[in-house]
Design a protein around this motif. Sequence first.
Motif, PDB file in Angstrom:
ATOM      1  N   UNK A 139       8.687  28.412  36.609  1.00 42.14           N
ATOM      2  CA  UNK A 139       8.976  29.822  36.865  1.00 42.14           C
ATOM      3  C   UNK A 139       8.425  30.157  38.251  1.00 42.14           C
ATOM      4  N   UNK A 140       9.161  30.970  38.995  1.00 44.83           N
ATOM      5  CA  UNK A 140       8.863  31.260  40.390  1.00 44.83           C
ATOM      6  C   UNK A 140       7.407  31.449  40.744  1.00 44.83           C
ATOM      7  N   UNK A 141       6.748  32.443  40.168  1.00 42.27           N
ATOM      8  CA  UNK A 141       5.353  32.721  40.537  1.00 42.27           C
ATOM      9  C   UNK A 141       4.414  31.603  40.111  1.00 42.27           C
ATOM     10  N   UNK A 142       4.661  31.010  38.944  1.00 36.24           N
ATOM     11  CA  UNK A 142       3.834  29.898  38.487  1.00 36.24           C
ATOM     12  C   UNK A 142       4.018  28.688  39.399  1.00 36.24           C
ATOM     13  N   UNK A 143       5.262  28.393  39.730  1.00 36.87           N
ATOM     14  CA  UNK A 143       5.548  27.257  40.600  1.00 36.87           C
ATOM     15  C   UNK A 143       4.908  27.443  41.970  1.00 36.87           C
ATOM     16  N   UNK A 144       4.996  28.633  42.496  1.00 39.68           N
ATOM     17  CA  UNK A 144       4.373  28.936  43.797  1.00 39.68           C
ATOM     18  C   UNK A 144       2.864  28.661  43.732  1.00 39.68           C
ATOM     19  N   UNK A 145       2.228  29.119  42.660  1.00 38.69           N
ATOM     20  CA  UNK A 145       0.786  28.912  42.484  1.00 38.69           C
ATOM     21  C   UNK A 145       0.443  27.434  42.337  1.00 38.69           C
ATOM     22  N   UNK A 146       1.114  26.744  41.400  1.00 39.68           N
ATOM     23  CA  UNK A 146       0.800  25.335  41.152  1.00 39.68           C
ATOM     24  C   UNK A 146       1.046  24.468  42.385  1.00 39.68           C
ATOM     25  N   UNK A 147       2.148  24.695  43.074  1.00 40.32           N
ATOM     26  CA  UNK A 147       2.474  23.892  44.260  1.00 40.32           C
ATOM     27  C   UNK A 147       1.389  24.032  45.320  1.00 40.32           C
ATOM     28  N   UNK A 148       0.942  25.249  45.530  1.00 41.50           N
ATOM     29  CA  UNK A 148      -0.085  25.492  46.556  1.00 41.50           C
ATOM     30  C   UNK A 148      -1.435  24.920  46.114  1.00 41.50           C
ATOM     31  N   UNK A 149      -1.815  25.187  44.885  1.00 48.92           N
ATOM     32  CA  UNK A 149      -3.130  24.754  44.396  1.00 48.92           C
ATOM     33  C   UNK A 149      -3.231  23.238  44.232  1.00 48.92           C
ATOM     34  N   UNK A 150      -2.198  22.622  43.704  1.00 51.98           N
ATOM     35  CA  UNK A 150      -2.256  21.183  43.428  1.00 51.98           C
ATOM     36  C   UNK A 150      -1.988  20.321  44.660  1.00 51.98           C
ATOM     37  N   UNK A 151      -1.032  20.744  45.481  1.00 57.26           N
ATOM     38  CA  UNK A 151      -0.578  19.867  46.569  1.00 57.26           C
ATOM     39  C   UNK A 151      -0.502  20.545  47.934  1.00 57.26           C
ATOM     40  N   UNK A 152      -0.964  21.765  48.034  1.00 62.50           N
ATOM     41  CA  UNK A 152      -0.878  22.528  49.287  1.00 62.50           C
ATOM     42  C   UNK A 152       0.564  22.579  49.812  1.00 62.50           C
ATOM     43  N   UNK A 153       1.503  22.821  48.881  1.00 64.81           N
ATOM     44  CA  UNK A 153       2.922  22.923  49.212  1.00 64.81           C
ATOM     45  C   UNK A 153       3.325  24.394  49.161  1.00 64.81           C
ATOM     46  N   UNK A 154       4.022  24.840  50.176  1.00 63.30           N
ATOM     47  CA  UNK A 154       4.511  26.212  50.212  1.00 63.30           C
ATOM     48  C   UNK A 154       5.747  26.347  49.327  1.00 63.30           C
ATOM     49  N   UNK A 155       6.089  27.589  49.012  1.00 62.99           N
ATOM     50  CA  UNK A 155       7.214  27.885  48.126  1.00 62.99           C
ATOM     51  C   UNK A 155       8.013  29.042  48.699  1.00 62.99           C
ATOM     52  N   UNK A 156       9.337  28.914  48.593  1.00 60.96           N
ATOM     53  CA  UNK A 156      10.226  29.994  49.017  1.00 60.96           C
ATOM     54  C   UNK A 156      11.403  30.054  48.051  1.00 60.96           C
ATOM     55  N   UNK A 157      11.717  31.237  47.583  1.00 58.18           N
ATOM     56  CA  UNK A 157      12.920  31.441  46.765  1.00 58.18           C
ATOM     57  C   UNK A 157      13.994  31.960  47.706  1.00 58.18           C
ATOM     58  N   UNK A 158      15.086  31.204  47.877  1.00 53.09           N
ATOM     59  CA  UNK A 158      16.126  31.577  48.827  1.00 53.09           C
ATOM     60  C   UNK A 158      17.442  31.812  48.093  1.00 53.09           C
ATOM     61  N   UNK A 159      17.740  33.072  47.829  1.00 56.25           N
ATOM     62  CA  UNK A 159      18.962  33.420  47.098  1.00 56.25           C
ATOM     63  C   UNK A 159      20.223  33.147  47.905  1.00 56.25           C
ATOM     64  N   UNK A 160      20.120  33.072  49.231  1.00 60.37           N
ATOM     65  CA  UNK A 160      21.289  32.720  50.046  1.00 60.37           C
ATOM     66  C   UNK A 160      21.791  31.316  49.720  1.00 60.37           C
ATOM     67  N   UNK A 161      20.921  30.463  49.210  1.00 57.17           N
ATOM     68  CA  UNK A 161      21.291  29.091  48.874  1.00 57.17           C
ATOM     69  C   UNK A 161      21.822  28.971  47.444  1.00 57.17           C
ATOM     70  N   UNK A 162      21.700  30.020  46.660  1.00 55.57           N
ATOM     71  CA  UNK A 162      22.116  29.991  45.254  1.00 55.57           C
ATOM     72  C   UNK A 162      23.603  30.325  45.126  1.00 55.57           C
ATOM     73  N   UNK A 163      24.249  29.788  44.108  1.00 54.21           N
ATOM     74  CA  UNK A 163      25.625  30.233  43.832  1.00 54.21           C
ATOM     75  C   UNK A 163      25.581  31.663  43.296  1.00 54.21           C
ATOM     76  N   UNK A 164      26.706  32.312  43.230  1.00 57.61           N
ATOM     77  CA  UNK A 164      26.740  33.630  42.599  1.00 57.61           C
ATOM     78  C   UNK A 164      26.705  33.447  41.082  1.00 57.61           C
ATOM     79  N   UNK A 165      26.277  34.485  40.373  1.00 57.43           N
ATOM     80  CA  UNK A 165      26.276  34.436  38.905  1.00 57.43           C
ATOM     81  C   UNK A 165      27.684  34.209  38.384  1.00 57.43           C
TER      82      UNK A 165
END
Length: 146
Positions: free
Chosen positions: A45-71
């Motif tokens: 899940x977005x916020x959890x993934x952002x937290x875990x990525x940064x805390x565990x591996x110092x990896x940044x996170x970005x949610x980019x809706x421009x890259x997503x298909x439309x619903x």
Amino acid sequence: MVKLYTIGFTKKNAEKFFDLLKSNEVNKIVDTRINNTSQLSGFAKGNDLKFFAKELNDINYQHNLDFAPTKELLSKYRKGDITWEKYEQEYLDLLDFRKISKKTDIKNLHKNCLLCSEHTAEKCHRRLLAEYFQEVNNDVEIIHLT
């Protein structure tokens, strides 16, 4: 050479998922999902993934809706109203419509990882997006993490 990774979180536990990112020295997860808050996403899940990525591996996170298909596009494919081939074409047309190649500095994608839920990249828009960037700049190497 720009190394561009892709990964799906389905059928991976958190240990395997984060180990793949760490061992490949990914520096940013780019979430390409329409909805990154689903309860089915577990650790992704977005916020959890952002937290875990940064805390565990110092990896940044970005949610980019421009890259997503439309619903609507995703729904048509999932319901079987359109084939995978038609989905591919409509998604690539959407990227052109959104002017993704002009909005995105491909050099900044080095060691980024395009994220979606699909286990493999074969029938996932993250593969199409990665190949789109590769077509725009043939200096892109695509690595699918499985």
